[in-house]
Design an enzyme around this catalytic site. Structure first.
Site, mmCIF file in Angstrom:
data_model
loop_
_atom_site.group_PDB
_atom_site.id
_atom_site.type_symbol
_atom_site.label_atom_id
_atom_site.label_comp_id
_atom_site.label_asym_id
_atom_site.label_seq_id
_atom_site.Cartn_x
_atom_site.Cartn_y
_atom_site.Cartn_z
ATOM 1 N N ASP A 65 74.615 90.543 48.475
ATOM 2 C CA ASP A 65 74.019 89.259 48.872
ATOM 3 C C ASP A 65 72.503 89.159 48.704
ATOM 4 O O ASP A 65 71.800 88.830 49.646
ATOM 5 C CB ASP A 65 74.395 88.949 50.325
ATOM 6 N N ASP A 110 77.141 88.060 44.722
ATOM 7 C CA ASP A 110 76.267 87.061 45.340
ATOM 8 C C ASP A 110 74.802 87.317 44.992
ATOM 9 O O ASP A 110 73.945 87.448 45.860
ATOM 10 C CB ASP A 110 76.482 86.994 46.857
ATOM 11 N N ASN A 125 81.571 85.641 45.522
ATOM 12 C CA ASN A 125 82.112 84.282 45.439
ATOM 13 C C ASN A 125 81.082 83.288 44.899
ATOM 14 O O ASN A 125 81.405 82.178 44.528
ATOM 15 C CB ASN A 125 82.658 83.811 46.792
ATOM 16 N N HIS A 126 79.790 83.703 44.823
ATOM 17 C CA HIS A 126 78.774 82.810 44.251
ATOM 18 C C HIS A 126 78.643 82.972 42.734
ATOM 19 O O HIS A 126 77.844 82.286 42.120
ATOM 20 C CB HIS A 126 77.425 83.027 44.928
HETATM 21 MN MN LIG Z 1 76.921 85.701 50.288
#
Ligand SMILES: [Mn+2]
Length: 176
Positions: free
Chosen positions: A51, A79, A111-112
């Site tokens: 992330d 991400d 998921n990004h």
């Molecule tokens: Mn994330």
């Protein structure tokens, strides 16, 4: 410009020239993402990073503390983009490190890493601001197309399962 030189530029916060970026995407796609197995076998010690979300300065600080590849091995959990203001530089930095030190940098998809999510959470708009219209779509697609091999493989697997199921159904009917 070489990828090594581009790496130094991106570290300074300057995003890549469009043609070099497209070349990077092409090479990454060709060399790794269509050949890498869906299951990675990795050796410890390895540093896990998740992330980053376009926070280039946090990523740079992380490398300052943990050491740059190939000194330290990294597994990025996805991400990379959206939310932060430097998604373009962030994904370019990681991809440059991947092409220069392939054994020290592993990446999986979050998921990004998806077009629909990027259109809502900032990456798509960031690219449109940083690159001329002639390049923006190509670069947008290029930076993520390499993840598509996983999706294609999954689809292929599903198709095979479906065919197997049909075959079994057919056999069970014909045996009755
Ligand atoms: Mn994330």
């Amino acid at each position: 410009m070489s990828f090594q030189k581009a790496l130094e530029e991106v570290k300074q916060g300057r995003f890549m020239e469009p043609l070099l970026c497209l070349d990077l995407c092409r090479q990454i796609r060709k060399q790794y993402f269509f050949q890498d197995s869906n299951i990675l076998t990795l050796k410890t010690p390895i540093t896990l990073v998740g992330d980053i979300h376009g926070q280039l300065n946090d990523l740079l600080e992380l490398f300052e503390i943990g050491g740059y590849p190939p000194q330290t091995n990294y597994l990025f959990l996805g991400d990379y983009v959206d939310r932060g203001k430097f998604s373009v530089e962030t994904i370019q930095l990681i991809l440059l490190l991947k092409i220069l030190y392939p054994k020290s940098v592993q990446m999986i998809r979050g998921n990004h890493e998806s077009e629909t999510v990027n259109r809502v959470y900032g990456f798509y708009d960031e690219i449109k601001v940083k690159y001329a219209p002639a390049f923006s779509t190509q670069i947008f697609k290029g930076l993520f197309l390499f993840f598509i091999s996983t999706i294609l493989l999954l689809l292929l697997l599903l198709l095979l399962l479906l065919l197997l199921l049909l075959l079994l159904l057919f056999l069970s009917y014909s045996l009755q």
